[in-house]
Write a protein that holds these residues in place. Structure first.
Motif, PDB file in Angstrom:
ATOM      1  N   VAL A   1       3.912   9.637  -9.430  1.00 58.83           N
ATOM      2  CA  VAL A   1       2.457   9.583  -9.289  1.00 58.83           C
ATOM      3  C   VAL A   1       2.050  10.492  -8.129  1.00 58.83           C
ATOM      4  O   VAL A   1       2.597  10.411  -7.031  1.00 58.83           O
ATOM      5  CB  VAL A   1       1.982   8.149  -9.002  1.00 58.83           C
ATOM      6  CG1 VAL A   1       0.494   8.117  -8.695  1.00 58.83           C
ATOM      7  CG2 VAL A   1       2.292   7.237 -10.165  1.00 58.83           C
ATOM      8  N   THR A   2       1.108  11.392  -8.399  1.00 60.06           N
ATOM      9  CA  THR A   2       0.550  12.261  -7.367  1.00 60.06           C
ATOM     10  C   THR A   2      -0.968  12.226  -7.468  1.00 60.06           C
ATOM     11  O   THR A   2      -1.514  11.814  -8.493  1.00 60.06           O
ATOM     12  CB  THR A   2       1.035  13.709  -7.506  1.00 60.06           C
ATOM     13  OG1 THR A   2       0.666  14.192  -8.801  1.00 60.06           O
ATOM     14  CG2 THR A   2       2.542  13.811  -7.332  1.00 60.06           C
TER      15      THR A   2
ATOM     16  N   ARG B   1       5.736   5.255  -8.095  1.00 55.52           N
ATOM     17  CA  ARG B   1       4.604   5.408  -7.174  1.00 55.52           C
ATOM     18  C   ARG B   1       5.180   5.323  -5.770  1.00 55.52           C
ATOM     19  O   ARG B   1       5.405   4.241  -5.244  1.00 55.52           O
ATOM     20  CB  ARG B   1       3.553   4.334  -7.399  1.00 55.52           C
ATOM     21  CG  ARG B   1       2.347   4.509  -6.504  1.00 55.52           C
ATOM     22  CD  ARG B   1       1.278   3.471  -6.792  1.00 55.52           C
ATOM     23  NE  ARG B   1       0.189   3.605  -5.876  1.00 55.52           N
ATOM     24  CZ  ARG B   1      -0.888   4.357  -6.076  1.00 55.52           C
ATOM     25  NH1 ARG B   1      -0.995   5.039  -7.190  1.00 55.52           N
ATOM     26  NH2 ARG B   1      -1.847   4.413  -5.186  1.00 55.52           N
ATOM     27  N   ALA B   2       5.478   6.478  -5.209  1.00 56.05           N
ATOM     28  CA  ALA B   2       6.099   6.561  -3.892  1.00 56.05           C
ATOM     29  C   ALA B   2       5.065   6.944  -2.849  1.00 56.05           C
ATOM     30  O   ALA B   2       4.114   7.678  -3.137  1.00 56.05           O
ATOM     31  CB  ALA B   2       7.223   7.600  -3.911  1.00 56.05           C
TER      32      ALA B   2
ATOM     33  N   GLU C   1       0.835  -1.200   0.000  1.00 61.46           N
ATOM     34  CA  GLU C   1       0.000   0.000   0.000  1.00 61.46           C
ATOM     35  C   GLU C   1       0.872   1.253   0.000  1.00 61.46           C
ATOM     36  O   GLU C   1       1.841   1.344   0.757  1.00 61.46           O
ATOM     37  CB  GLU C   1      -0.903   0.009   1.230  1.00 61.46           C
ATOM     38  CG  GLU C   1      -2.046  -0.983   1.158  1.00 61.46           C
ATOM     39  CD  GLU C   1      -3.038  -0.651   0.061  1.00 61.46           C
ATOM     40  OE1 GLU C   1      -3.364   0.540  -0.129  1.00 61.46           O
ATOM     41  OE2 GLU C   1      -3.488  -1.596  -0.600  1.00 61.46           O
ATOM     42  N   THR C   2       0.508   2.187  -0.849  1.00 58.22           N
ATOM     43  CA  THR C   2       1.169   3.492  -0.848  1.00 58.22           C
ATOM     44  C   THR C   2       0.096   4.568  -0.924  1.00 58.22           C
ATOM     45  O   THR C   2      -0.943   4.374  -1.541  1.00 58.22           O
ATOM     46  CB  THR C   2       2.125   3.658  -2.048  1.00 58.22           C
ATOM     47  OG1 THR C   2       1.399   3.441  -3.248  1.00 58.22           O
ATOM     48  CG2 THR C   2       3.292   2.711  -1.969  1.00 58.22           C
TER      49      THR C   2
ATOM     50  N   ALA D   1       8.771   2.787   3.996  1.00 58.09           N
ATOM     51  CA  ALA D   1       9.967   2.254   4.651  1.00 58.09           C
ATOM     52  C   ALA D   1      11.175   2.244   3.716  1.00 58.09           C
ATOM     53  O   ALA D   1      12.271   1.883   4.129  1.00 58.09           O
ATOM     54  CB  ALA D   1       9.695   0.848   5.161  1.00 58.09           C
ATOM     55  N   GLY D   2      10.972   2.590   2.437  1.00 58.16           N
ATOM     56  CA  GLY D   2      12.076   2.616   1.483  1.00 58.16           C
ATOM     57  C   GLY D   2      12.213   1.340   0.669  1.00 58.16           C
ATOM     58  O   GLY D   2      13.187   1.172  -0.058  1.00 58.16           O
TER      59      GLY D   2
END
Length: 128
Positions: A124-125, A96-97, A44-45, A66-67
């Motif tokens: 992605v925003t 997608r961060a 999940e992001t 968490a990277g």
């Protein structure tokens, strides 16, 4: 009192539902062919919010809060080997961060990808 003749009884018993079944199957085929099937995200992001957010398309690189990195079924450093095998001109690489990722970590990732020639990069925003 209504009485039905011989013709009415035969017509009522002889009505077929085959045309309705055909329509249902045609609709089913239409929706299956027009649907876009996307594999589920590896984790999940919650993307960051920004003005003028546009939908991004292309190969998706996931970065968790968490990277952790994920590209397709690959995780961690194996992602970079898969990205190196990606053909040139394959289109933008979409990142997608999670919004919780530090900007410095995202900048380091973007610098590494750019140095390896994996650009252009898109983030992605979601709209504010």
């Amino acid at each position: 009192m209504l009485e039905f003749g011989e013709d009415d009884r035969q017509r009522r018993q002889g009505e077929s539902i085959v045309p309705m079944i055909n329509v249902v199957f045609l609709l089913l085929i239409f929706f299956l062919m027009s649907a876009r099937l996307v594999p589920p995200a590896p984790f999940e992001t919650a993307p960051p919010r920004a003005d003028g957010a546009e939908p991004a398309t292309g190969d998706m690189l996931h970065l968790s809060a968490a990277g952790d990195l994920a590209f397709g079924d690959l995780r961690g450093e194996a992602v970079f080997a898969a990205l190196a095998a990606r053909p040139d001109g394959a289109g933008p690489l979409v990142i997608r961060a999670d919004a919780g990722v530090e900007a410095a970590a995202l900048a380091r990732l973007a610098a590494r990808l750019t140095a390896e020639g994996r650009g252009p990069l898109r983030l992605v925003t979601v709209p504010r």
